[in-house]
Design an enzyme around this catalytic site. Structure first.
Site, PDB file in Angstrom:
ATOM      1  CB  CYS A   2      77.418 -38.643 -15.497  1.00 37.78           C
ATOM      2  SG  CYS A   2      76.129 -39.448 -14.505  1.00 37.78           S
ATOM      3  NE  ARG A  27      81.705 -34.047 -14.614  1.00 32.52           N
ATOM      4  CZ  ARG A  27      81.348 -32.784 -14.431  1.00 32.52           C
ATOM      5  NH1 ARG A  27      82.258 -31.888 -14.165  1.00 32.52           N
ATOM      6  NH2 ARG A  27      80.092 -32.418 -14.518  1.00 32.52           N
ATOM      7  CD1 TRP A  75      78.460 -41.027  -8.039  1.00 30.32           C
ATOM      8  CD2 TRP A  75      76.474 -40.019  -8.260  1.00 30.32           C
ATOM      9  NE1 TRP A  75      77.933 -40.830  -6.775  1.00 30.32           N
ATOM     10  CE2 TRP A  75      76.715 -40.222  -6.891  1.00 30.32           C
ATOM     11  CE3 TRP A  75      75.281 -39.412  -8.651  1.00 30.32           C
ATOM     12  CZ2 TRP A  75      75.819 -39.825  -5.907  1.00 30.32           C
ATOM     13  CZ3 TRP A  75      74.381 -39.022  -7.671  1.00 30.32           C
ATOM     14  CH2 TRP A  75      74.655 -39.229  -6.312  1.00 30.32           C
ATOM     15  CG  ASN A  99      76.084 -34.722 -15.621  1.00 31.42           C
ATOM     16  OD1 ASN A  99      75.571 -35.293 -14.657  1.00 31.42           O
ATOM     17  ND2 ASN A  99      77.081 -33.870 -15.498  1.00 31.42           N
ATOM     18  N   GLY A 100      72.592 -35.329 -15.331  1.00 27.49           N
ATOM     19  CA  GLY A 100      71.487 -34.592 -14.718  1.00 27.49           C
ATOM     20  C   GLY A 100      70.374 -35.537 -14.315  1.00 27.49           C
ATOM     21  CD  GLU A 483      86.595 -30.680   4.965  1.00 25.66           C
ATOM     22  OE1 GLU A 483      87.227 -31.201   4.032  1.00 25.66           O
ATOM     23  OE2 GLU A 483      85.355 -30.486   4.900  1.00 25.66           O
ATOM     24  CE  LYS A 487      88.189 -33.652   2.527  1.00 19.24           C
ATOM     25  NZ  LYS A 487      86.749 -33.452   2.620  1.00 19.24           N
ATOM     26  CD  GLU A 490      84.342 -36.491   1.595  1.00 18.58           C
ATOM     27  OE1 GLU A 490      83.650 -35.918   0.743  1.00 18.58           O
ATOM     28  OE2 GLU A 490      85.454 -36.068   1.953  1.00 18.58           O
ATOM     29  CG  HIS A 506      74.417 -30.005  26.249  1.00 20.66           C
ATOM     30  ND1 HIS A 506      73.594 -29.682  27.313  1.00 20.66           N
ATOM     31  CD2 HIS A 506      75.383 -29.052  26.220  1.00 20.66           C
ATOM     32  CE1 HIS A 506      74.032 -28.580  27.893  1.00 20.66           C
ATOM     33  NE2 HIS A 506      75.123 -28.178  27.252  1.00 20.66           N
ATOM     34  CE  LYS A 605      87.165 -32.427  -6.446  1.00 22.32           C
ATOM     35  NZ  LYS A 605      87.667 -32.400  -5.062  1.00 22.32           N
TER      36      LYS A 605
END
Length: 610
Positions: A2, A27, A75, A99-100, A483, A487, A490, A506, A605
């Protein structure tokens, strides 16, 4: 994850707090809230579901004035995104933002309910508000109330508390979640990220683990976990004026994609000459350190983990040193063996990634030779707590989906792997020069590949109605495929997976049909012929292929295979280079699908919780 900002001044702080939240919205952006106290000790709180602009509009409809205040963009962890779960939380005269995660919030909630407190929200933060209010009944100051309360908390917190009956001070407490203090002229501030303080603070100070700060408009007093008054290092505020703005770009993500050539130059500056690595500029006595290294352990999360996986190939190929890459959230919860003379490397853009930070703290209790962080944020927890810091110099990255931070991590890791190879004498002078020349060429090559944007934009239209995508790569291009897959999922919300191309037979071949796009990363290297065989496996099953290929790779387009031909680049820097078109593809697919590119749903983020 947050965003927190607080201010105490001799002027109205409401607009300062709102502007700070705008800068912190990357954030967290589920909900936002603000509370200010005026000189008559009246506390006004406004909260809104959604982004900061919703809160800003609400503050225009209601007079909001005070010389002390706190604000928060959320968040969600405990409790769904809603106005009732938004911060600040209030208990009596106490208001709190946090925050936490408070891990024992259920036990505390039950205790506090037995004492007569009524909970309005599902948030774990509300327990802090009630706990401080309870302790204030038998305390002589707000700081004492907070000190009594936080010793009962288990978990992580960057907590900021005000009392409507004391309109002169803010109390901040830090355990596992960052808090930075900003010093102005006759006014002081705090935030979870220095970015929020850009326009108001002249100098800044980071709280250390366990610290409590008492902040008034005149002074800041800091106390350690034992309650002893301490001094913490104050530094000049050094953020550039334009990094928090989009400029000519529609989104921060696109801006940051196009900033990569400049970011690479900044990362390399002072660390390489025209033909060699300047090892002594990486860290003091670093040459002697490298000579002792016998093993590398890299610990990271998310995008940074993909950089670690790529770097494993470089460390083993260039330095002839064994290297393991591990996900921090797994590493910290398993029994592991520490090899002699192991260099531990942690990777993080923010330097506050909770699992990576916890892994570092755990590893420091083991027999690692040295702990080094590769990080983008000076003054962050990882930088302060590591033995050595190798700064990425990517510049501020606002877009939640990392772009330039990932590629500058790769540049930094390649410099480090080459330095290690040089001083372990596993590469000769010619090879060192070859790598350095490839690095020097990279910014110009990336600038050129960015000019392929319109071609990739056209290609992106093919993905508008797709629900699944498969990415393939071999060798060091497998983590680049991972990666690329990350992206796409996301920011476009398309389900995407990445596989080492040799693993198709496989299991993943069962997924192939005419509605499953398969994106292949195909440089012209020693694995090209193997990769071509994997491509034929897809074609034989009716798959639709999109091949990003070296101009010398010998591919020909046909009805089921589109070729995106890219200029040839050096093998050693090709993983960095091929990342760029993957970023552009994800960006343009997201634009077509109409998603929120910079602030994708359910993400934030800086991941400062487990």
């Amino acid at each position: 994850m947050c965003g927190i900002i607080g201010a105490v001044a001799q002027r109205n702080v409401a607009e300062i707090l709102i502007e700070g939240l705008r800068r912190l919205e990357y954030r967290g952006y589920d909900s936002a809230g603000i509370a200010v106290i005026n000189q008559k000790s009246n506390l006004t709180r406004i909260r809104r579901l959604g982004k900061v602009k919703e809160l800003a509009e609400a503050t225009k409809q209601q007079e909001l004035s005070g010389n002390i205040g706190i604000a928060h963009t959320r968040w969600a962890t405990h409790g769904a995104p809603s106005e009732i779960n938004a911060h600040p939380h209030i208990s009596g005269n106490i208001a709190v933002v946090h925050n936490g995660i408070i891990e024992n919030h259920e036990e505390l909630r039950a205790t506090l309910q037995n004492r007569g407190y009524v909970f309005e929200s599902e948030s774990d933060t509300e327990t802090i508000a009630h706990l401080v209010e309870w302790e204030s009944r038998n305390s002589t100051s707000l700081r004492q109330s907070v000190q009594k309360a936080i010793i009962q908390l288990e978990g992580t917190y960057g907590a900021v508390i005000v009392d409507r009956q004391d309109s002169k001070r803010i109390i901040a407490a830090r355990s596992g979640s960052p808090i930075v203090i900003g010093f102005g002229v006759g006014e002081n501030f705090l935030a979870s990220d220095q970015l929020a303080l850009r326009n108001v603070a002249q100098t800044i100070m980071y709280l250390e683990e366990g610290d409590i700060a008492e902040i008034t408009h005149q002074r800041v007093d800091t106390f350690d976990s034992q309650g002893k008054k301490v001094e913490r290092k104050v530094t000049e505020f050094n953020a550039k004026n334009d990094e928090g703005r989009k400029g000519k770009y529609r989104h921060f993500m696109k801006k940051e994609i196009f900033e990569q050539p400049t970011a690479f130059i900044n990362t390399m500056k002072g660390r390489i000459t025209q033909d060699s690595i300047l090892t002594e500029n990486i860290a003091p006595n670093f040459v002697e350190i490298l000579k002792k290294v016998e093993h590398i352990k890299i610990v990271a999360c998310g995008t940074s983990y993909h950089a670690a996986m790529t770097a494993r190939y470089w460390f083993e190929n260039l330095a002839n040193i064994s290297c393991d890459a591990e996900i921090a959230s797994e590493f910290r919860y398993r029994k592991f063996v520490t090899h002699p003379n192991t260099l531990l490397i942690t990777l993080s853009q923010s330097g506050e990634t909770a699992d990576t930070l916890a892994a570092l703290r755990l590893a420091k209790k083991k027999d690692y030779m040295l702990a080094m962080t590769i990080c983008n944020m000076a003054g962050s927890s990882l930088v302060r707590e590591s033995d050595l810091a190798f700064m990425m110099r990517a510049g501020i990255e606002i877009g939640v989906a990392s772009t330039k931070a990932f590629t500058t991590q790769l540049v930094t890791l390649l410099i480090l792997a080459t330095a290690l190879g040089k001083h372990k004498q596993s590469i000769d002078r010619h090879k060192e020069r070859e790598v350095v020349e490839a690095l020097h060429a990279l910014p110009k090559q990336v600038k050129a590949v960015l000019s392929f944007e319109k071609k990739i934009q056209t290609l992106a239209a093919d993905f508008a109605n797709k629900k699944h995508t498969l990415f393939l790569g071999r060798g060091e291009f497998y983590p680049i495929a991972m990666e690329a897959s990350l992206k796409l999922k996301e920011i476009s919300y398309i389900h995407a997976e990445a596989y080492a191309a040799g693993e198709l037979k496989h299991g993943p071949l069962a997924l192939i049909d005419s509605d499953m796009p398969v994106i292949v990363i195909a440089p012209n290297n020693e694995l090209l012929e193997k990769l071509k065989s994997n491509i034929e496996e897809v074609r034989a099953r009716g798959g639709l292929l999109y091949v990003f290929a070296d101009e010398n790779a010998g591919f020909n387009a046909n009805k089921t295979m589109k070729i995106i031909t890219l200029p040839h680049v050096a093998k050693i820097t090709a993983p960095i280079y091929y990342t760029i078109p993957m970023q552009l593809l994800s960006y343009h697919v997201a634009l077509i699908k109409g998603t929120d590119v910079d602030q994708p749903r359910n993400l934030a983020k800086s991941v400062t919780v487990e």
